[in-house]
Scaffold this motif. Structure first.
Motif, mmCIF file in Angstrom:
data_model
loop_
_atom_site.group_PDB
_atom_site.id
_atom_site.type_symbol
_atom_site.label_atom_id
_atom_site.label_comp_id
_atom_site.label_asym_id
_atom_site.label_seq_id
_atom_site.Cartn_x
_atom_site.Cartn_y
_atom_site.Cartn_z
ATOM 1 N N ARG A 170 -1.230 -2.662 10.376
ATOM 2 C CA ARG A 170 -2.582 -2.895 10.751
ATOM 3 C C ARG A 170 -3.354 -3.469 9.849
ATOM 4 O O ARG A 170 -4.130 -4.604 10.027
ATOM 5 C CB ARG A 170 -3.236 -1.470 11.064
ATOM 6 N N TRP A 171 -3.156 -3.215 8.496
ATOM 7 C CA TRP A 171 -3.887 -4.076 7.645
ATOM 8 C C TRP A 171 -2.981 -5.281 6.845
ATOM 9 O O TRP A 171 -3.516 -5.766 5.868
ATOM 10 C CB TRP A 171 -4.166 -3.222 6.372
ATOM 11 N N SER A 172 -1.949 -5.305 7.702
ATOM 12 C CA SER A 172 -0.983 -6.677 7.216
ATOM 13 C C SER A 172 -0.548 -6.417 5.602
ATOM 14 O O SER A 172 -0.474 -7.167 4.735
ATOM 15 C CB SER A 172 -1.744 -7.954 7.243
ATOM 16 N N MET A 173 -0.284 -5.328 5.281
ATOM 17 C CA MET A 173 0.275 -4.774 4.131
ATOM 18 C C MET A 173 1.773 -4.302 4.310
ATOM 19 O O MET A 173 2.233 -3.971 5.293
ATOM 20 C CB MET A 173 -0.708 -3.835 3.355
ATOM 21 N N LYS A 174 2.296 -4.084 2.994
ATOM 22 C CA LYS A 174 3.744 -3.588 3.089
ATOM 23 C C LYS A 174 3.762 -2.127 2.642
ATOM 24 O O LYS A 174 3.193 -1.955 1.535
ATOM 25 C CB LYS A 174 4.586 -4.363 2.201
ATOM 26 N N PRO A 175 4.165 -1.130 3.331
ATOM 27 C CA PRO A 175 3.911 0.007 2.896
ATOM 28 C C PRO A 175 5.422 0.676 1.812
ATOM 29 O O PRO A 175 6.279 0.137 1.980
ATOM 30 C CB PRO A 175 4.381 0.971 4.162
ATOM 31 N N ARG A 176 4.703 1.442 1.021
ATOM 32 C CA ARG A 176 5.927 1.807 0.015
ATOM 33 C C ARG A 176 5.325 3.395 -0.028
ATOM 34 O O ARG A 176 4.409 4.052 -0.233
ATOM 35 C CB ARG A 176 5.816 1.156 -1.114
ATOM 36 N N ILE A 218 1.066 -1.344 -0.162
ATOM 37 C CA ILE A 218 0.132 -0.163 0.053
ATOM 38 C C ILE A 218 0.769 1.297 0.019
ATOM 39 O O ILE A 218 1.899 1.242 0.610
ATOM 40 C CB ILE A 218 -0.878 -0.095 1.346
ATOM 41 N N PHE A 219 0.504 2.255 -0.789
ATOM 42 C CA PHE A 219 1.566 3.302 -1.109
ATOM 43 C C PHE A 219 0.906 4.614 -0.722
ATOM 44 O O PHE A 219 -0.418 4.945 -0.790
ATOM 45 C CB PHE A 219 2.188 3.110 -2.442
ATOM 46 N N ILE A 220 1.810 5.676 -0.471
ATOM 47 C CA ILE A 220 1.747 6.993 -0.856
ATOM 48 C C ILE A 220 2.552 7.537 -2.013
ATOM 49 O O ILE A 220 3.668 7.244 -1.606
ATOM 50 C CB ILE A 220 1.754 7.810 0.586
ATOM 51 N N GLN A 221 1.957 8.049 -2.904
ATOM 52 C CA GLN A 221 2.787 8.921 -3.804
ATOM 53 C C GLN A 221 2.745 10.454 -3.427
ATOM 54 O O GLN A 221 1.756 10.916 -3.457
ATOM 55 C CB GLN A 221 2.349 8.699 -5.334
ATOM 56 N N TRP A 222 3.894 10.811 -3.170
ATOM 57 C CA TRP A 222 3.919 11.996 -2.673
ATOM 58 C C TRP A 222 4.730 13.106 -3.520
ATOM 59 O O TRP A 222 5.723 12.948 -3.752
ATOM 60 C CB TRP A 222 4.749 12.125 -1.226
ATOM 61 N N ASP A 223 3.997 14.343 -3.802
ATOM 62 C CA ASP A 223 4.567 15.315 -4.641
ATOM 63 C C ASP A 223 5.361 16.074 -3.549
ATOM 64 O O ASP A 223 4.770 16.904 -2.899
ATOM 65 C CB ASP A 223 3.623 16.387 -5.332
ATOM 66 N N ILE A 248 4.470 9.664 7.049
ATOM 67 C CA ILE A 248 4.981 8.564 6.743
ATOM 68 C C ILE A 248 4.552 7.529 8.013
ATOM 69 O O ILE A 248 4.399 6.475 7.762
ATOM 70 C CB ILE A 248 6.623 8.946 6.725
ATOM 71 N N ASN A 249 4.666 8.127 9.290
ATOM 72 C CA ASN A 249 4.054 7.173 10.130
ATOM 73 C C ASN A 249 2.763 6.712 10.073
ATOM 74 O O ASN A 249 2.668 5.383 10.329
ATOM 75 C CB ASN A 249 4.178 7.957 11.579
ATOM 76 N N ASP A 250 1.745 7.391 9.532
ATOM 77 C CA ASP A 250 0.421 7.033 9.325
ATOM 78 C C ASP A 250 0.437 6.106 8.448
ATOM 79 O O ASP A 250 -0.300 4.940 8.522
ATOM 80 C CB ASP A 250 -0.384 8.382 8.856
ATOM 81 N N LEU A 251 1.113 6.045 7.392
ATOM 82 C CA LEU A 251 1.260 5.208 6.123
ATOM 83 C C LEU A 251 1.869 3.573 6.934
ATOM 84 O O LEU A 251 1.358 2.727 6.584
ATOM 85 C CB LEU A 251 1.946 5.401 5.113
#
Ligand code: SF4
Ligand code: SF4
Lengths: 67, 361
Positions: B59-65, B5-10, B50-53
């Motif tokens: 929590r959702w058993s996913m890997k952050p990117r 699961i990701f955040i793409q950040w400008d 970033i902490n939130d991600l």
């Protein structure tokens, strides 16, 4: 990076519970969302093409393990 | 492997180039000046995001990117502090850059700061790239940026935005990517200017896309020993074998893959505004409202996850669980983010087009 270290320490206190006030149990909404994903092993081959669609990591590129 | 699961950040609107196809040309004064105003997210806000991600992914058993784009991310002054933070979290980070500012020293720093993969754009041969990118130095410096990454063990994906005026250059891009030491190369579809929609002269229609993908297959064969030519945008699945897992997704009506909007992450602008995808300019809130909160409760994202509604717009297409076309292109051409993607070429596919997905490492 002392600045960063002290910054992190100072905001650690307000560490975000904003998204998940209840940290232990998944909410109904969360369960509903997660149940919509097929449960399978996703074999991301890390090709970075998820970037290529502009969105980031959409998993559309992933080879999904198929027996 | 778990889902990501990701955040793409400008990271900033500042940029040293002026590309003709940049989204920033379309979004109002401040963006179009390619200059960051005073409203950029502070370092504190970035760390909270970033902490939130990170927490949500756990929590959702996913890997952050975390994907850092711009503007030009190398123009964000505190980039190294941010990378140091993500490195401590062991978070996977990607940088999307025009490559022109990546000196050898920067590439070394990036490696030290945990960057193992990075994306650089090349939009055609030298002449065309410089024309599109608006600066005579853009091409040579981007190539040098690729080289600097490669010698510092950072794998580079070269991405070419496929336009009507540059698709014939794809082989040139492949050859020069190989020479510079890139590991992957692929095209990405161009989102037309919403004011012009399908009449945007650079827009590829379904037939153009079908031909481009067929050509890409030939090029993949030709250069497979030297570089990975990617076959991975959402509509590629139309030319790939059906699989057991796709059948299962269809039967159970569950999300497997395809367009990530609504499912795979959020796009955050430099001031914290959130879009479902960087290419789908619908402001759905501010990241301060919380990653999970927006993902779970935003009505537009809920729509994007509503297969029934989408099916109604796409003649009951069976491929919804792993396709849905590009929602951004649908929106730019029709004004309706649930509409059918006009690049969908499923009517053109013949049985002999259907081949297994090529995966090379
Ligand atoms: S109609 Fe929509 S879901 Fe079906 S193949 Fe085309 S783009 Fe994909
Ligand atoms: S809207 Fe288009 S660019 Fe964005 S995730 Fe979907 S397919 Fe990718």
């Amino acid at each position: 990076m002392n600045n960063l270290a002290s910054l992190v320490e100072s905001i650690d206190g307000l560490f975000i519970k904003r998204s998940h006030p209840d940290r232990v149990v998944l909410s109904y909404q969360e369960k509903k969302l997660l149940e919509q994903y097929i449960s399978t092993e996703i074999n991301c081959y890390d090709c970075d093409s998820c970037n290529s669609c502009g969105s980031g990591d959409c998993n559309s590129c992933c080879e999904v393990v198929d027996d | 492997m778990v889902r990501k699961i990701f955040i793409q950040w400008d990271s900033t609107n500042d940029c040293n180039l002026r590309c003709s196809h940049c989204y920033h040309n379309r979004e109002g004064e401040e963006h179009s000046s390619h200059k960051q105003g005073l409203n950029a997210m502070s370092l504190e806000d970035v760390i909270l995001m970033i902490n939130d991600l990170n927490e949500t992914a756990k929590r959702w058993s996913m890997k952050p990117r975390f994907q850092i784009s711009g503007g030009e991310p190398l123009m964000r002054k505190d980039l190294y502090s941010i990378l140091e933070y993500t490195k401590n979290l062991k978070m996977e980070v990607r940088i999307l850059t025009n490559g022109t500012l990546i000196t050898e020293e920067k590439a070394r720093d990036f490696y030290e700061l945990g960057i193992r993969r990075l994306q650089i754009s090349l939009d055609g041969n030298k002449k065309r790239h410089n024309l599109i990118r608006g600066q005579p130095f853009a091409y040579d410096l981007a190539i040098q940026g690729i080289k600097n990454c490669a010698i510092n063990n950072i794998e580079v994906t070269v991405s070419m935005t496929a336009l009507k005026s540059n698709i014939q250059d794809f082989e040139d891009v492949i050859i020069n990517s190989i020479k510079a030491g890139a590991k992957y190369v692929g095209t990405k579809s161009y989102v037309p200017n919403p004011l012009l929609g399908v009449n945007d002269p650079e827009f590829l229609d379904c037939e153009d896309l079908y031909l481009l993908y067929k050509k890409t297959r030939d090029l993949e064969q030709k250069y497979s020993k030297k570089i990975n030519v990617l076959q991975t945008e959402v509509l590629w699945h139309l030319m790939q074998w059906d699989t057991k897992i796709k059948k299962e997704a269809r039967e159970k009506d569950l999300f497997l893959s395809g367009c990530g909007a609504g499912f795979s992450g959020l796009s955050v602008l430099s001031d914290g505004t959130v879009y479902p995808c960087r290419r789908l300019p619908l402001p759905i809130g501010n990241i301060k409202e919380g990653f999970a909160n927006l993902m779970l409760n935003n009505p537009i994202l809920k729509d994007l996850r509503d297969f029934e509604k989408m099916r109604a717009k796409m003649d009951n297409c069976q491929h919804i669980p792993y396709c849905r076309g590009c929602r951004a292109i649908a929106y730019a051409t029709t004004g309706d983010y649930m509409a059918k993607d006009p690049m969908c070429y499923k009517e053109l596919v013949t049985p002999k087009d259907i081949q297994p997905r090529v995966i090379r490492r």
